[in-house]
Motif scaffolding. Structure first.
Motif, mmCIF file in Angstrom:
data_model
loop_
_atom_site.group_PDB
_atom_site.id
_atom_site.type_symbol
_atom_site.label_atom_id
_atom_site.label_comp_id
_atom_site.label_asym_id
_atom_site.label_seq_id
_atom_site.Cartn_x
_atom_site.Cartn_y
_atom_site.Cartn_z
ATOM 1 N N ASN A 186 10.183 -0.620 -11.270
ATOM 2 C CA ASN A 186 10.078 0.604 -10.491
ATOM 3 C C ASN A 186 8.996 1.492 -11.070
ATOM 4 O OD1 ASN A 186 12.562 0.514 -8.607
ATOM 5 N ND2 ASN A 186 13.369 -0.046 -10.605
ATOM 6 N N VAL A 187 8.220 2.069 -10.176
ATOM 7 C CA VAL A 187 7.209 3.033 -10.601
ATOM 8 C C VAL A 187 7.360 4.278 -9.734
ATOM 9 C CG1 VAL A 187 4.774 3.457 -11.073
ATOM 10 C CG2 VAL A 187 5.647 1.111 -11.122
ATOM 11 N N ASN A 188 7.569 5.414 -10.387
ATOM 12 C CA ASN A 188 7.723 6.691 -9.693
ATOM 13 C C ASN A 188 6.428 7.484 -9.708
ATOM 14 O OD1 ASN A 188 10.497 6.342 -9.168
ATOM 15 N ND2 ASN A 188 11.002 7.017 -11.242
ATOM 16 N N ALA A 189 6.337 8.432 -8.798
ATOM 17 C CA ALA A 189 5.205 9.374 -8.778
ATOM 18 C C ALA A 189 3.879 8.650 -8.943
ATOM 19 C CB ALA A 189 5.398 10.419 -9.877
ATOM 20 N N LEU A 190 3.619 7.738 -8.027
ATOM 21 C CA LEU A 190 2.448 6.879 -8.130
ATOM 22 C C LEU A 190 1.144 7.669 -8.242
ATOM 23 C CD1 LEU A 190 3.447 4.152 -5.532
ATOM 24 C CD2 LEU A 190 3.012 3.758 -7.966
ATOM 25 N N LEU A 191 0.271 7.135 -9.093
ATOM 26 C CA LEU A 191 -1.075 7.675 -9.271
ATOM 27 C C LEU A 191 -2.088 6.644 -8.788
ATOM 28 C CD1 LEU A 191 -0.664 9.043 -12.910
ATOM 29 C CD2 LEU A 191 -0.426 10.318 -10.770
ATOM 30 N N LEU A 192 -3.292 7.121 -8.490
ATOM 31 C CA LEU A 192 -4.337 6.190 -8.059
ATOM 32 C C LEU A 192 -4.561 5.096 -9.104
ATOM 33 C CD1 LEU A 192 -7.013 8.626 -6.551
ATOM 34 C CD2 LEU A 192 -5.280 7.285 -5.333
ATOM 35 N N ILE B 257 0.859 -1.185 0.000
ATOM 36 C CA ILE B 257 0.000 0.000 0.000
ATOM 37 C C ILE B 257 0.890 1.228 0.000
ATOM 38 C CG2 ILE B 257 -1.785 1.306 1.229
ATOM 39 C CD1 ILE B 257 -2.717 -1.328 2.455
ATOM 40 N N LYS B 258 0.666 2.118 -0.970
ATOM 41 C CA LYS B 258 1.473 3.321 -1.109
ATOM 42 C C LYS B 258 0.549 4.525 -1.249
ATOM 43 C CE LYS B 258 5.818 1.861 -1.342
ATOM 44 N NZ LYS B 258 6.902 2.406 -0.487
ATOM 45 N N THR B 259 1.129 5.693 -1.055
ATOM 46 C CA THR B 259 0.405 6.948 -1.187
ATOM 47 C C THR B 259 0.753 7.583 -2.527
ATOM 48 O OG1 THR B 259 0.487 7.226 1.200
ATOM 49 C CG2 THR B 259 -0.042 9.178 -0.106
ATOM 50 N N ARG B 260 -0.185 8.329 -3.076
ATOM 51 C CA ARG B 260 0.070 9.049 -4.325
ATOM 52 C C ARG B 260 1.369 9.831 -4.252
ATOM 53 N NH1 ARG B 260 -4.900 12.729 -5.713
ATOM 54 N NH2 ARG B 260 -4.862 12.823 -3.440
ATOM 55 N N GLY B 261 2.153 9.774 -5.324
ATOM 56 C CA GLY B 261 3.393 10.517 -5.384
ATOM 57 C C GLY B 261 4.607 9.732 -4.917
ATOM 58 N N GLN B 262 4.366 8.628 -4.207
ATOM 59 C CA GLN B 262 5.495 7.832 -3.729
ATOM 60 C C GLN B 262 6.074 6.979 -4.852
ATOM 61 O OE1 GLN B 262 3.820 5.762 -0.218
ATOM 62 N NE2 GLN B 262 5.245 6.987 1.031
ATOM 63 N N HIS B 263 7.154 6.295 -4.505
ATOM 64 C CA HIS B 263 7.831 5.415 -5.432
ATOM 65 C C HIS B 263 7.721 3.983 -4.920
ATOM 66 C CE1 HIS B 263 11.581 3.062 -6.057
ATOM 67 N NE2 HIS B 263 11.472 3.477 -7.294
ATOM 68 N N HIS C 129 5.487 -18.111 -17.875
ATOM 69 C CA HIS C 129 5.239 -18.735 -16.578
ATOM 70 C C HIS C 129 5.140 -17.612 -15.560
ATOM 71 C CE1 HIS C 129 6.212 -22.777 -18.156
ATOM 72 N NE2 HIS C 129 7.009 -22.097 -18.949
ATOM 73 N N PHE C 130 3.971 -17.452 -14.979
ATOM 74 C CA PHE C 130 3.700 -16.295 -14.131
ATOM 75 C C PHE C 130 3.919 -16.586 -12.654
ATOM 76 C CE2 PHE C 130 1.822 -13.074 -16.824
ATOM 77 C CZ PHE C 130 1.458 -13.779 -17.956
ATOM 78 N N GLY C 131 4.331 -15.539 -11.943
ATOM 79 C CA GLY C 131 4.285 -15.556 -10.497
ATOM 80 C C GLY C 131 2.886 -15.197 -10.027
ATOM 81 N N ASN C 132 2.700 -15.201 -8.703
ATOM 82 C CA ASN C 132 1.386 -14.893 -8.150
ATOM 83 C C ASN C 132 1.099 -13.389 -8.083
ATOM 84 O OD1 ASN C 132 0.635 -17.535 -7.903
ATOM 85 N ND2 ASN C 132 1.270 -17.706 -5.770
ATOM 86 N N GLY C 133 2.079 -12.578 -8.388
ATOM 87 C CA GLY C 133 1.832 -11.152 -8.488
ATOM 88 C C GLY C 133 2.040 -10.379 -7.211
ATOM 89 N N THR C 134 2.168 -9.073 -7.383
ATOM 90 C CA THR C 134 2.186 -8.122 -6.272
ATOM 91 C C THR C 134 0.954 -7.242 -6.403
ATOM 92 O OG1 THR C 134 4.594 -8.033 -6.089
ATOM 93 C CG2 THR C 134 3.358 -6.147 -5.243
ATOM 94 N N ARG C 135 0.140 -7.223 -5.365
ATOM 95 C CA ARG C 135 -1.062 -6.387 -5.371
ATOM 96 C C ARG C 135 -0.682 -5.007 -4.833
ATOM 97 N NH1 ARG C 135 -5.596 -6.445 -7.915
ATOM 98 N NH2 ARG C 135 -5.867 -8.656 -7.445
ATOM 99 N N LEU C 136 -0.687 -4.001 -5.699
ATOM 100 C CA LEU C 136 -0.337 -2.632 -5.319
ATOM 101 C C LEU C 136 -1.606 -1.812 -5.182
ATOM 102 C CD1 LEU C 136 1.659 -0.267 -4.902
ATOM 103 C CD2 LEU C 136 1.646 0.037 -7.395
#
Lengths: 117, 112
Positions: free
Chosen positions: A77-83, A12-18, A107-114
């Protein structure tokens, strides 16, 4: 053998975070790809890396970047997160062990839920 | 460009019913075609694949035939089980890289 592993599983991240997401491919797989799956949709291609070089990029803004390490693991990496970046991020590896693995199954992993708040 | 269109869901069937999930594709070259399945809380798992026209992929009772003339790759199973409840994705891969194009997914629920 272990499958594709991703970490963390939830974030869980806040808008604008990386954020940095990590992926370890199946042993012997040299190609790693990243996909974004928004709820209710199919996965959308973000990046493919092979032998530490970017081999493909989807229609995502420059806020998204990735790299592959000598052991073939990868980071997204994802910068300046948006909703709108809230999604399941899937990593996939593919073989065969030589070549770029053209048209080889992913072949997929189970993922990261952001979740971006 | 490349794209995949698959049958809208959700689909609800009784156990032992016959399943068809339609999938059509658009591709600039000669794609490989895949069906993936996603169980709740998990990543996608490869169900079956076909790499050229008229190939039939099969696995766990599921089948799909690569039809170039109709640009289709419909998924079928003769008798579904409760454990088949999941979301099914049709996908294609085409070109020099290994970029996949996925449909929007079809949710299947099988009731006892």
């Amino acid at each position: 053998d272990a499958g594709v592993t991703q970490s963390p599983t939830h974030l869980i991240k806040t808008r604008g975070q990386h954020v940095t997401l990590r992926c370890s491919p199946i042993s012997g797989h040299k190609s790693v790809s990243w996909y974004q799956q928004v709820l209710g949709q199919g996965p959308q291609f973000i990046f493919q890396y092979y032998e530490k070089e970017e081999r493909g990029r989807g229609n995502f803004p420059d806020r998204f970047s990735a790299r592959q390490f000598p052991n073939y693991s990868s980071e997204l990496n994802v910068n300046a997160l948006l909703l709108g970046d809230s999604a399941l991020y899937l990593c996939a590896s593919s073989g065969p062990n030589t070549g770029q693995g053209r048209n080889s199954p992913l072949h997929f992993g189970n993922g990261t839920r952001l979740t971006v708040t | 460009g490349n794209s995949v269109t698959q049958m809208e869901g959700p689909v609800t069937l009784s156990e032992e019913a016959f399943l068809t999930i339609n999938c059509t594709y658009t591709a600039t070259g000669y794609p490989s075609l895949f069906w993936y399945v996603q169980y709740p809380g998990e990543g996608l798992q490869l169900l079956l694949k076909a790499t050229k026209a008229d190939d039939k992929g099969s696995n766990k009772g599921f089948e799909a035939t690569y039809r170039k003339e109709t640009t289709s790759f419909h998924l079928e199973k003769g008798s579904v089980q409760v454990s088949d409840s999941a979301v099914y994705f049709c996908a294609l891969s085409e070109g020099t890289g290994n970029q996949f194009y996925f449909g929007t997914g079809t949710s299947l629920t099988v009731i006892p």
